[in-house]
Design an enzyme around this catalytic site. Structure first.
Site, PDB file in Angstrom:
ATOM      1  N   ARG A 224      -3.507 -16.383  30.595  1.00 32.79           N
ATOM      2  CA  ARG A 224      -3.459 -14.875  29.668  1.00 32.79           C
ATOM      3  C   ARG A 224      -3.563 -15.283  28.129  1.00 32.79           C
ATOM      4  NH1 ARG A 224      -5.127 -13.223  33.606  1.00 32.79           N
ATOM      5  NH2 ARG A 224      -4.073 -11.696  35.017  1.00 32.79           N
ATOM      6  N   HIS A 272     -13.222 -14.391  29.874  1.00 34.99           N
ATOM      7  CA  HIS A 272     -12.404 -14.187  31.181  1.00 34.99           C
ATOM      8  C   HIS A 272     -13.178 -14.318  32.281  1.00 34.99           C
ATOM      9  CE1 HIS A 272      -8.381 -12.439  32.342  1.00 34.99           C
ATOM     10  NE2 HIS A 272      -8.888 -13.048  33.099  1.00 34.99           N
TER      11      HIS A 272
HETATM   12  P1  NAP Z   1       1.531 -18.876  40.692  1.00 32.37           P
HETATM   13  O1  NAP Z   1       1.020 -19.430  41.957  1.00 32.37           O
HETATM   14  O2  NAP Z   1       2.787 -17.839  40.522  1.00 32.37           O
HETATM   15  O3  NAP Z   1       2.395 -20.180  39.744  1.00 32.37           O
HETATM   16  C1  NAP Z   1       2.732 -19.902  38.451  1.00 32.37           C
HETATM   17  C2  NAP Z   1       3.460 -21.284  38.038  1.00 32.37           C
HETATM   18  O4  NAP Z   1       4.017 -21.150  36.983  1.00 32.37           O
HETATM   19  C3  NAP Z   1       4.512 -21.713  38.848  1.00 32.37           C
HETATM   20  O5  NAP Z   1       4.457 -23.057  39.055  1.00 32.37           O
HETATM   21  C4  NAP Z   1       5.783 -21.325  38.425  1.00 32.37           C
HETATM   22  O6  NAP Z   1       6.825 -22.200  38.571  1.00 32.37           O
HETATM   23  C5  NAP Z   1       5.149 -21.542  36.714  1.00 32.37           C
HETATM   24  N1  NAP Z   1       6.018 -20.821  35.891  1.00 32.37           N
HETATM   25  C6  NAP Z   1       6.492 -19.326  35.750  1.00 32.37           C
HETATM   26  N2  NAP Z   1       7.207 -19.438  34.722  1.00 32.37           N
HETATM   27  C7  NAP Z   1       7.611 -20.504  34.041  1.00 32.37           C
HETATM   28  C8  NAP Z   1       8.500 -20.667  33.250  1.00 32.37           C
HETATM   29  N3  NAP Z   1       8.939 -19.755  32.508  1.00 32.37           N
HETATM   30  N4  NAP Z   1       8.627 -22.086  32.729  1.00 32.37           N
HETATM   31  C9  NAP Z   1       7.823 -23.075  33.394  1.00 32.37           C
HETATM   32  N5  NAP Z   1       6.988 -22.591  34.609  1.00 32.37           N
HETATM   33  C10 NAP Z   1       6.891 -21.324  35.106  1.00 32.37           C
HETATM   34  O7  NAP Z   1       0.210 -18.185  39.840  1.00 32.37           O
HETATM   35  P2  NAP Z   1      -1.232 -18.706  39.912  1.00 32.37           P
HETATM   36  O8  NAP Z   1      -1.544 -18.044  41.250  1.00 32.37           O
HETATM   37  O9  NAP Z   1      -1.478 -20.219  40.089  1.00 32.37           O
HETATM   38  O10 NAP Z   1      -1.849 -17.929  38.807  1.00 32.37           O
HETATM   39  C11 NAP Z   1      -1.356 -18.327  37.377  1.00 32.37           C
HETATM   40  C12 NAP Z   1      -2.099 -17.559  36.556  1.00 32.37           C
HETATM   41  O11 NAP Z   1      -3.510 -17.670  36.098  1.00 32.37           O
HETATM   42  C13 NAP Z   1      -1.953 -15.918  36.887  1.00 32.37           C
HETATM   43  O12 NAP Z   1      -0.791 -15.312  36.472  1.00 32.37           O
HETATM   44  C14 NAP Z   1      -3.215 -15.333  35.806  1.00 32.37           C
HETATM   45  O13 NAP Z   1      -2.643 -14.847  34.590  1.00 32.37           O
HETATM   46  C15 NAP Z   1      -3.999 -16.608  35.695  1.00 32.37           C
HETATM   47  N6  NAP Z   1      -5.334 -16.410  36.092  1.00 32.37           N
HETATM   48  C16 NAP Z   1      -6.424 -16.222  35.322  1.00 32.37           C
HETATM   49  C17 NAP Z   1      -7.737 -16.257  35.518  1.00 32.37           C
HETATM   50  C18 NAP Z   1      -8.864 -16.399  34.767  1.00 32.37           C
HETATM   51  O14 NAP Z   1      -9.892 -16.255  35.144  1.00 32.37           O
HETATM   52  N7  NAP Z   1      -8.856 -16.726  33.590  1.00 32.37           N
HETATM   53  C19 NAP Z   1      -8.026 -16.224  37.052  1.00 32.37           C
HETATM   54  C20 NAP Z   1      -6.772 -16.262  37.950  1.00 32.37           C
HETATM   55  C21 NAP Z   1      -5.588 -16.378  37.439  1.00 32.37           C
HETATM   56  P3  NAP Z   1       7.607 -22.232  40.049  1.00 32.37           P
HETATM   57  O15 NAP Z   1       6.545 -23.120  40.707  1.00 32.37           O
HETATM   58  O16 NAP Z   1       8.784 -22.943  39.423  1.00 32.37           O
HETATM   59  O17 NAP Z   1       7.686 -20.772  40.349  1.00 32.37           O
HETATM   60  C1  GLV Z   2      -7.604 -13.123  36.691  1.00 29.36           C
HETATM   61  O1  GLV Z   2      -7.326 -13.412  35.182  1.00 29.36           O
HETATM   62  C2  GLV Z   2      -6.615 -13.007  37.703  1.00 29.36           C
HETATM   63  O2  GLV Z   2      -5.371 -12.920  37.258  1.00 29.36           O
HETATM   64  O3  GLV Z   2      -7.080 -13.078  38.831  1.00 29.36           O
END
Ligand code: NAP
Ligand code: GLV
Length: 309
Positions: A224, A272
């Protein structure tokens, strides 16, 4: 019971048709058409207008169209005590890995720089680096981060991760918490941010964090825009501490025309698009939760609002 779709990016009809294409009898409406607000139990949202969730007195689930839920948590006008869910989808994770891999290879081999040189008819060979020269630090070893690691490891990349809590996945080292952060950063020659945006991670990519990377490190932010302290990036690049950045997300989207990132030769920008929810793979899991509501069953892919993800 009914579903309402709320998003402001011109894709309401596309999504509504995707739901009806797969589930022709589903009572699904978009928020701009007449719909029975009292019957709505599920709102599926993407950057919804503030206040729009307050129209539904019988809401039981607020579902994100994507992986992130930051824009839902941040909305103080949303009804509280309503379950929030997000997308967890192998296609979304694979798309993210492909984007990041493409970006890394472009950086290693200077491919983007040669595009600029070609435009100037300029013949300027440059030294390149190899996969084995780099350690990819994945900040956020969650669904997307672990999928990315599993795509990079077979190609020979060194990979380390960072998470909130201790975890082991077996094939790469995951540091955690504040105590693990410095060791994690110290060895990451390419830092990939895949954290959720929460109170704890807001502007985590600031001067203090980025200064702990090795000199010449490269930043990829695909999480983000709110993760990056934007004003602190260009000085770190211009001083040579960072060799550049690839950014898919921004504090304000679309970015303003006068934003300094547009013109910086070492900053790559994409709008994005690193990984975009595909209706074909995402609709079934959203509908599954609607049916679970009907049957009073626990929902899947729920988030913890107190953690923010
Ligand atoms: P997720 O499965 O919830 O994974 C989040 C990771 O971040 C987990 O390993 C979590 O730790 C860690 N984390 C959270 N808070 C933390 C902190 N304070 N300190 C250290 N580590 C921390 O999320 P995801 O599905 O992988 O997605 C991640 C993000 O990608 C989404 O929230 C979204 O904003 C972004 N995204 C962007 C796009 C794009 O097109 N640019 C597309 C999709 C997603 P734990 O394992 O210990 O819980
Ligand atoms: C994209 O940014 C998502 O959060 O899936």
């Amino acid at each position: 019971m009914a579903i309402v779709l709320i998003r402001q990016d011109g894709k309401l009809d596309l999504w509504k048709n995707a739901f009806l294409g797969q589930y022709p009898d589903l009572p699904v409406f978009h928020y701009k058409e007449p719909h029975p607000t009292e019957e709505v139990t599920m709102a599926i949202v993407w950057k919804h207008p503030e206040g729009s969730l307050a129209h539904y007195p019988n809401l039981q689930c607020i579902a994100s169209f994507g992986a992130g839920v930051d824009f839902i948590i941040e909305d103080n006008t949303r009804p509280k005590n309503v379950t929030i869910t997000r997308v967890i989808d192998p296609a979304l994770a694979a798309d993210m890995s492909e984007y990041v891999l493409g970006t890394i290879l472009m950086y290693l081999k200077n491919l983007d720089t040669y595009r600029q040189d070609q435009a100037n008819k300029s013949w300027r060979p440059k030294a390149y680096t190899r996969i084995a020269d780099h350690t990819i630090g994945i900040m956020g070893a969650g669904t997307l981060g672990i999928t990315l690691a599993n795509s990079l490891l077979p190609l020979g990349f060194n990979v380390v991760g960072w998470s909130r809590e201790a975890k082991e996945v077996g094939n790469f080292k995951i540091f955690h918490g504040q105590e693990g952060k410095t060791n994690f950063l110290r060895q990451s020659t390419i830092l990939v941010c895949l954290l959720p945006l929460t109170d704890a991670t807001k502007e985590i990519l600031d001067k203090e964090t980025l200064s702990q990377l090795p000199k010449g490190a490269y930043l990829i932010n695909v999480a983000r825009g709110g993760h990056l302290a934007e004003q602190q990036l260009i000085p770190l690049i211009d001083s040579g501490h960072l060799s550049g950045a690839c950014l898919d997300v921004f504090q304000q989207e679309p970015m303003k025309q006068d934003h300094p990132f547009w013109d910086h030769p070492k900053i790559k920008i994409t709008p994005h698009v690193a990984s975009v929810s595909d209706p074909a793979s995402v609709v079934p899991q959203l509908v599954e939760n609607y049916y679970r509501l009907e049957k009073k069953m626990p929902l899947v892919n729920t988030v913890d609002p107190s953690r923010g993800y």
